[in-house]
Design a protein around this motif. Structure first.
Motif, PDB file in Angstrom:
ATOM      1  N   THR A 179      55.087  61.159 -37.809  1.00 46.89           N
ATOM      2  CA  THR A 179      55.118  59.701 -37.930  1.00 46.89           C
ATOM      3  C   THR A 179      56.537  59.151 -37.814  1.00 46.89           C
ATOM      4  O   THR A 179      56.733  58.030 -37.333  1.00 46.89           O
ATOM      5  N   ILE A 195      50.759  52.613 -34.969  1.00 45.08           N
ATOM      6  CA  ILE A 195      49.484  53.320 -35.101  1.00 45.08           C
ATOM      7  C   ILE A 195      48.381  52.313 -35.403  1.00 45.08           C
ATOM      8  O   ILE A 195      48.478  51.538 -36.340  1.00 45.08           O
ATOM      9  N   ILE A 238      43.700  56.313 -37.127  1.00 44.50           N
ATOM     10  CA  ILE A 238      44.146  57.679 -37.374  1.00 44.50           C
ATOM     11  C   ILE A 238      43.008  58.505 -37.961  1.00 44.50           C
ATOM     12  O   ILE A 238      42.189  57.995 -38.726  1.00 44.50           O
ATOM     13  N   LEU A 262      45.163  59.946 -32.939  1.00 43.26           N
ATOM     14  CA  LEU A 262      45.739  58.617 -33.127  1.00 43.26           C
ATOM     15  C   LEU A 262      45.381  57.699 -31.974  1.00 43.26           C
ATOM     16  O   LEU A 262      45.370  58.117 -30.817  1.00 43.26           O
TER      17      LEU A 262
END
Length: 143
Positions: free
Chosen positions: A21, A31, A34, A47
């Protein structure tokens, strides 16, 4: 209206998700959705992001194993039975769902589901014909 999903191989070790991340954050990747599927030794991080191409470049440059997979996204009303209708459409058309994950939108009353199926074109046609809203990559990226 296919959407590109990132699939990232993740070793089950402390700090690995933080590293991934952080690479995305440094590349200004946002994002949108997820999912993590894991075993005792490794996992697959899936993702949906605002810029899949740039995300892949950044992750590969950081030495990570990543691939792009086509998935479809649907928008459904956030009410009992709506998700069931979409699943029934796929079942009636003999489309196998391999995996899925969902998220709630900023728009009140809407939920979105990312679905990986065995036949994207057939699934999209069946869902569209039944009035299920298919999401474009642009819609997902712009959320």
């Amino acid at each position: 209206m296919k959407i590109q999903q990132l699939s990232i191989f993740v070793e089950n070790r402390e700090g690995r998700l933080a590293q991934i991340t952080e690479v995305l954050a440094a590349a200004q990747i946002d994002i949108r959705a997820i999912s993590v599927a894991d075993t005792s030794d490794f996992g697959i991080l899936r993702l949906i992001v605002n810029d899949p191409g740039q995300a892949v470049k950044a992750l590969k440059a950081a030495g990570m194993t990543v691939s792009l997979t086509d998935v479809i996204g649907i928008g459904i009303n956030d009410r009992p039975g709506e998700f069931s209708k979409a699943m029934r459409i796929l079942a009636d058309h003999h489309i196998t769902v391999e995996y899925m994950y969902a998220f709630i939108s900023r728009d009140k009353g809407k939920a979105f589901v990312i679905i990986r199926v065995d036949n994207d074109e057939k699934a999209m046609e069946a869902l569209r014909d039944a009035g299920v809203v298919l999401l474009s990559a642009e819609e997902i990226h712009g959320m």
